[in-house]
Design an enzyme around this catalytic site. Sequence first.
Site, PDB file in Angstrom:
ATOM      1  N   GLU A  53       0.838  -1.205   0.000  1.00 47.77           N
ATOM      2  CA  GLU A  53       0.000   0.000   0.000  1.00 47.77           C
ATOM      3  C   GLU A  53       0.876   1.260   0.000  1.00 47.77           C
ATOM      4  OE1 GLU A  53      -4.279  -1.211   1.730  1.00 47.77           O
ATOM      5  OE2 GLU A  53      -2.837  -0.660   3.273  1.00 47.77           O
ATOM      6  N   GLU A 110      -6.548  -7.691  -0.834  1.00 49.93           N
ATOM      7  CA  GLU A 110      -6.936  -7.578   0.572  1.00 49.93           C
ATOM      8  C   GLU A 110      -8.431  -7.312   0.611  1.00 49.93           C
ATOM      9  OE1 GLU A 110      -5.028  -5.121   3.406  1.00 49.93           O
ATOM     10  OE2 GLU A 110      -2.990  -5.675   2.778  1.00 49.93           O
TER      11      GLU A 110
END
Length: 567
Positions: free
Chosen positions: A158, A234
């Site tokens: 991320e 995710e």
Amino acid sequence: MSTFAIGDRDFLLDGRPHRIISGAMHYFRIHPGDWADRIRKARLMGLNTIETYVAWNAHEPVEGQWSEEDGLDLGRFLDLIAAEGLHAIVRPGPYICAEWHNGGLPTWLTATPGIRLRQTDAAYQAALETYLRRVYRIVAPRQIDRGGNVVLVQIENEYGAYGSDKDYLAELVRVTRDAGITVPLTTVDQPEPDMLEAGSLPGIHLTGSFGSRAGERLATLRQHQPTGPLMCSEFWDGWFDWWGSTHHTTDAGAAAAELDDLLAAGASVNIYMFHGGTNFGTTNGANDKGRYLPIVTSYDYDAPLDEAGDPTAKFHAFREVIAKYADVPDDVPPSATPRPEFSVALTPRRTSDAGVQRSLPGRVTFEDAAHTGTLLRYDVALPDGFPGGVLAIGEVRDQAWVSVDGIRIGSLSRTRHEHALRLPRGSALSILVEEQGRVNYAERLGEVKGLIGPVTVDGRDLAGWRTTPVLLEDASAAPELSVAEGAFDLETATDLYLDTTGWGKGYVFVGDFLLGRYWSNGPQQTLYVPAPVTRAGRNTLTVVELEQPLAETARFVPRPLLGPLEE
């Protein structure tokens, strides 16, 4: 040998379209004696892949002391996944977030003077290259094109929410390829245009992280990547808890509907988490968005497989959805059964001076003391004839208990933004500081711990400080800690739930295994004891209490008590 590649619209397994249906499990949050059980249950839910982060600071808490022993044997974990007929995805970071302390980065690294984390910086990049090459020595021979089961490796984590240093990302790719990783590489970001742009790199496959509105999120992902398979790497199916809050859950039916939408769109998925596990020891991270909030010991995450590895309603709801898109085994894991319920008498442990660490001159931080534990004691003499006054501390990281002449007179909490208290007359000041969990994201990554900034009494500095690292293993030698112990017999090794209701704040060992932290602040009220930690016959229990008088009894209860639910 098999092949795994990125096609125009699909992942390609041996040249044929393939959908990844994966679940996250972190080997470092699960006792290694339970790895095979959890992996098998992943297959029984219909998963064909298991994903794991790699926690750098678990493998190398002290610089140069790398470990792959016992619960850190990543190679064995990947081999057990392969033995169950499943593929694997590896996400080595080096930054992982994951509600894990310091986001997975070692404190010896983040304490390096002048270091710039997660960007082009010589000191940082030299250390991470050494780290990545150690991980890839494990992963490379286990890739699918070498007869193994690893199909994807992720670059960073991320990153678009943190930075946009393309040279840094390119260097990670260079090290990864140079270390022999040949399977496709991925990045992951929340499907926000600026994050996807900042965190991506040409030639590296973009994936998304989200838990709802699959159609919208996948459309945004497609705008930034016109070809290739869509993947949510995710898929958030639950959430984590922090001390002082409630226990967070999500509705099983609603989560299953979101998963259905994602799979109906043809996307691949990695469920975060399939099985969360536990922040054993002192490995929990912390949040800080203006208020410091340490994360609890349990990482149950309201996942399909609960903290003890039992299937939940979410397991069965997800399994039913997956069966619409893939073959699912006929076998189903058994439902949870009550764990043994009994009480254990606790007796105070006799104070000992064995194992006391030598104190250091000055008032130093955890990092300056090279202390990887969670407790530091600061001692200083008060001025002759001290009549009392106001103690003021720049910042406490994270909780401090203040004593004068050996009598505790109060505490200061970072969470409550407390900085000062009034001292009575006396001759000696002692401050015990607990590091409650390291922030695992953003600009507070790597912050130093201890007493930060000026420490004054009535505005005057005190001279002659000494700092003593306090080890939990030698807690009975520390005058500010209370230690109780007990013993119990079992017919066979078994999971247990230790009820800490009514206790104050502290830590628990079963045998020499540190279960983790407890705190009356809640929401968590039980500590999970994995069966492999116990044994048939005599077992020992040790409680290290920081705040309250010692309990006389420890109770084991049949089910977990993770606290009241959010409204």
